[in-house]
Design an enzyme around this catalytic site. Structure first.
Site, PDB file in Angstrom:
ATOM      1  N   ASP A  15      34.175  43.648  17.458  1.00  0.00           N
ATOM      2  CA  ASP A  15      34.407  42.548  18.400  1.00  0.00           C
ATOM      3  C   ASP A  15      33.229  42.332  19.357  1.00  0.00           C
ATOM      4  O   ASP A  15      32.449  43.250  19.625  1.00  0.00           O
ATOM      5  CB  ASP A  15      35.632  42.859  19.280  1.00  0.00           C
ATOM      6  CG  ASP A  15      36.945  42.761  18.513  1.00  0.00           C
ATOM      7  OD1 ASP A  15      36.918  42.732  17.278  1.00  0.00           O
ATOM      8  OD2 ASP A  15      37.993  42.733  19.186  1.00  0.00           O
ATOM      9  N   HIS A  59      33.602  47.832  18.794  1.00  0.00           N
ATOM     10  CA  HIS A  59      32.787  46.786  19.431  1.00  0.00           C
ATOM     11  C   HIS A  59      31.318  46.981  19.066  1.00  0.00           C
ATOM     12  O   HIS A  59      30.780  48.072  19.306  1.00  0.00           O
ATOM     13  CB  HIS A  59      32.969  46.839  20.955  1.00  0.00           C
ATOM     14  CG  HIS A  59      34.388  46.580  21.378  1.00  0.00           C
ATOM     15  ND1 HIS A  59      35.353  47.562  21.363  1.00  0.00           N
ATOM     16  CD2 HIS A  59      35.006  45.445  21.793  1.00  0.00           C
ATOM     17  CE1 HIS A  59      36.510  47.045  21.766  1.00  0.00           C
ATOM     18  NE2 HIS A  59      36.333  45.756  22.035  1.00  0.00           N
TER      19      HIS A  59
HETATM   20 NI    NI Z   1      36.737  41.575  22.975  1.00  0.00          NI
END
Ligand code: NI
Length: 286
Positions: free
Chosen positions: A96, A242
């Site tokens: 992400d 992430h």
């Molecule tokens: Ni996010």
């Protein structure tokens, strides 16, 4: 922290806007000034193909966006999904908040070396800034999907603002890659049931959450990230990570190799959705 001058209110406002703008851009790795150059200088990267592992072929890569069936890991309306019951050791790893100017290319090298396909939930303004990296994500067989325009909390938005945010990001991904995104991951995993229905109706997106959260954004160190992912993953799982944190990227070689060694097979989220069984979830690790 910057001190804002009260004798020059307009200058202060401009300066505040600049600071806020920089803070937003910093999440994609923009702002250092050399991120784009570093990427260009590093590409193209040559890596050796992994002949020992291949992401499996699946019947379809299309997400079942308008599905309404309910199963363990899905909300009652079937539009919010955190895991998928599958027959076999299939998992999806997701990244992400990028693309990031330097870290995402490093991650793509790692994935390519292992022949692993992942799903990237991208922030629209980062796609607009790094269209080349978004194109590389798609060119190397990964799925690219919507993670909002600027990572705001969508539950605070009215319908018009929500649809505008979704639409800008949707179009930025199409403009950069030619690929139409099929999935949404709402920032912070937050989206009201009514918003889920609205977004699904307008864009066909289901909301994809996760079953494994290593809390890598808290920067617990690479060893902890690896340990948490290996401990938390089981068949049908969706792993959250992430690609804007150096520690996450540093954890990936050991994490990916550990998952492969345990017999897991990586597919994209849309592929995982297409593999959904109607039988009881396969919970046993391979
Ligand atoms: Ni996010």
């Amino acid at each position: 922290m910057h001190t804002l001058s009260i004798r020059h209110p307009q200058r202060a406002v401009n300066r505040l806007a600049l600071i806020l703008f920089s803070a937003v851009l910093a999440s994609c790795g923009i702002g250092g000034g050399s991120a784009q150059n570093a990427y260009n200088a590093a590409a193209p990267v040559k890596t050796t193909a992994n002949t020992g592992y291949r992401t499996p072929r699946t019947a379809t890569t299309q997400a079942t966006g308008s599905g309404t069936s309910s199963f363990a890991g899905a909300s009652a309306d079937g539009l919010s999904i955190s895991r998928v019951p599958v027959n076999g050791p299939f998992i999806a790893i997701t990244f992400d908040d990028g693309p990031h100017g330097t870290l995402t290319p490093q991650l793509l090298d790692m994935l390519r070396q292992r022949n692993i396909k992942a799903t990237f939930f991208c922030v629209g303004q980062c796609v607009q800034t790094y269209p080349d990296i978004a194109r590389r994500i798609v060119a190397e067989g990964h799925e690219i999907a919507n993670h909002s325009w600027s990572h705001k909390l969508l539950t605070k938005m009215g319908d018009a603002a929500l649809l505008d945010d979704m639409g800008r990001t949707h179009q930025a991904i199409i403009n950069a890659t030619g690929v139409t995104p099929k999935l949404l991951r709402p920032p912070y995993g937050a989206l009201h049931a009514q918003q889920r229905t609205l977004v699904n109706a307008k864009f066909g997106y289901p909301s994809i959450l996760w079953s494994v959260d290593p809390l890598d954004w808290k920067k617990p160190g690479s060893a902890a990230i690896t340990q948490r992912i290996l401990a938390g993953t089981d068949a049908g799982g969706i792993i959250l990570a992430h690609d804007i944190h150096a520690g996450t990227i540093a954890a990936m070689p050991e994490t990916l190799d550990g998952l492969l060694k345990r017999g897991y097979r990586f597919v994209t989220v849309s592929q995982l959705l297409a593999m959904k069984t109607t039988a009881a979830p396969a919970t046993a690790a391979p």
